[in-house]
Design an enzyme around this catalytic site. Structure first.
Site, mmCIF file in Angstrom:
data_model
loop_
_atom_site.group_PDB
_atom_site.id
_atom_site.type_symbol
_atom_site.label_atom_id
_atom_site.label_comp_id
_atom_site.label_asym_id
_atom_site.label_seq_id
_atom_site.Cartn_x
_atom_site.Cartn_y
_atom_site.Cartn_z
ATOM 1 N N TYR A 137 0.845 -1.205 0.000
ATOM 2 C CA TYR A 137 0.000 0.000 0.000
ATOM 3 C C TYR A 137 0.883 1.259 0.000
ATOM 4 O O TYR A 137 0.693 2.172 -0.806
ATOM 5 C CB TYR A 137 -0.901 -0.036 1.234
ATOM 6 C CG TYR A 137 -1.750 1.177 1.460
ATOM 7 C CD1 TYR A 137 -2.785 1.505 0.595
ATOM 8 C CD2 TYR A 137 -1.559 1.992 2.580
ATOM 9 C CE1 TYR A 137 -3.588 2.608 0.823
ATOM 10 C CE2 TYR A 137 -2.358 3.088 2.811
ATOM 11 C CZ TYR A 137 -3.372 3.401 1.930
ATOM 12 O OH TYR A 137 -4.167 4.485 2.169
ATOM 13 N N LYS A 169 1.408 4.213 -2.787
ATOM 14 C CA LYS A 169 1.116 5.617 -2.465
ATOM 15 C C LYS A 169 2.322 6.508 -2.784
ATOM 16 O O LYS A 169 2.150 7.636 -3.260
ATOM 17 C CB LYS A 169 0.687 5.769 -1.000
ATOM 18 C CG LYS A 169 -0.722 5.242 -0.731
ATOM 19 C CD LYS A 169 -1.783 6.061 -1.449
ATOM 20 C CE LYS A 169 -3.186 5.541 -1.257
ATOM 21 N NZ LYS A 169 -4.188 6.235 -2.086
HETATM 22 N N1 SER Z 1 -6.011 4.159 7.115
HETATM 23 C C1 SER Z 1 -5.087 3.622 6.162
HETATM 24 C C2 SER Z 1 -4.745 2.220 6.466
HETATM 25 O O1 SER Z 1 -4.753 1.882 7.634
HETATM 26 C C3 SER Z 1 -3.835 4.435 6.132
HETATM 27 O O2 SER Z 1 -3.832 5.247 5.023
HETATM 28 O O3 SER Z 1 -4.439 1.481 5.590
#
Ligand code: SER
Length: 320
Positions: free
Chosen positions: A142, A146
């Site tokens: 993730y 990003k």
């Molecule tokens: N709230 C998100 C997550 O925990 C962080 O960008 O993946």
């Protein structure tokens, strides 16, 4: 912003953003899209279309047919789900954003706004008041998507003059739509369990600090950034921050109103993710450039969350 497309409109942030945009710009000027079935409130404040962001032809068609000038690209796979299937997270997050940027470039969209995250930072970044420009060595897929997404947004601005804007959200706490697959989801789960008079087992330890923000501030932040005069912006990607909280802080705040609430801790793989992220981030550039100022502190948020969730519970619309 005259004709707006929102992707990921059924998600935690998208679903509330659509309602605000519909109220502000008119239902006829907001196209919401997702691959999920929309809640009725989404259809009340926008025109809903089934749209998979991986389908670039369909995306282009919606943009052309609806004369879209602004895209809020909210569709993404979050950190915890992303670690269960990193290849899928890569595909949705990277190809989805690339499709949005390419369609925007080719079909004369003026502005693309997409959230980034505290997940861009890795264990080697400063933990407190983390600045925008520091090591970006995330340890989750993730976070990798990003960081790359931020760079793509910057590139499309530099190379093609597209007005791209992004903000690094902390964990977002909200009462309307459940978050899906994030590491910070425990915060929302705590409030829901408290209202249902159920004990909660938290998947990170009680003393793990993370940056958080309440949804009304999160919506205001993205709208204020989207509407800021372009000549005020000194960067394309901004940190935004509101509260540095540990799970124990949230439990203590809930107990002021529901003293019998109980929480125990059984950390799992999400503990490592949480530990790799900052505790607080420096959002002074957002404050200076476009006047960012969070309004909710922990106890304000707790009171509002508990009121809203109790109301939903009475209507039997809180599901665990
Ligand atoms: N709230 C998100 C997550 O925990 C962080 O960008 O993946």
């Amino acid at each position: 912003m005259k004709k707006i497309l929102v992707t990921g409109a059924c998600g935690q942030i998208g679903s509330e953003l659509v309602v605000h945009l519909g109220k502000k710009f008119g239902k006829e000027n907001v196209i919401s899209s997702d691959i999920k079935r929309p809640a009725s409130i989404i259809k009340e404040f926008s025109t809903f279309m089934y749209l998979n962001v991986l389908d670039t032809h369909m995306l282009a068609r919606e943009v052309v047919e609806n004369e879209i000038d602004t895209i809020f690209h909210m569709a993404a796979i979050l950190s915890a789900t992303g670690e269960q299937n990193p290849q899928f997270a890569y595909e949705v997050n990277m190809q989805g954003l690339m499709n949005v940027l390419e369609v925007a470039r080719r079909k004369e969209v003026q502005k693309v706004i997409t959230p980034s995250s505290i997940a861009v930072f890795g264990p080697d970044a400063p933990k407190e008041m983390t600045p925008e420009d520091t090591s970006l060595n995330p340890t989750t897929m993730y976070g990798v998507t990003k960081v790359a997404g931020e760079k793509l947004m910057q590139y499309y601005h530099l190379k093609y003059g597209l007005d791209t804007r992004s903000l690094r959200y902390p964990g977002i706490i909200s009462s309307e739509t459940l978050p899906g697959g994030g590491t910070t989801d425990f915060a929302v789960d705590m409030y829901i369990h408290a209202v249902l008079n159920q004990p909660y087992t938290c998947f990170v330890t009680e003393d793990t600090p993370l940056p958080f923000m309440y949804m009304p501030d999160a919506i205001r932040a993205i709208l204020e950034l989207a509407e800021a005069e372009e000549d005020k912006l000194t960067r394309r990607v901004y940190n935004v921050h509101a509260m540095r909280l540990t799970p124990a802080d949230i439990v203590d705040s809930i107990r002021k109103y529901i003293p019998e609430f109980r929480c125990e801790y059984q950390p799992d793989y999400r503990q490592d993710i949480a530990e790799s992220w900052p505790h607080s981030i420096d959002d002074s550039a957002a404050r200076k450039d476009w006047g960012w100022l969070p309004q909710y502190n922990l106890d304000d948020m707790t009171r509002d969350m508990l009121d809203k969730l109790r109301e939903k519970h009475q209507k039997k619309v809180v599901h665990l």
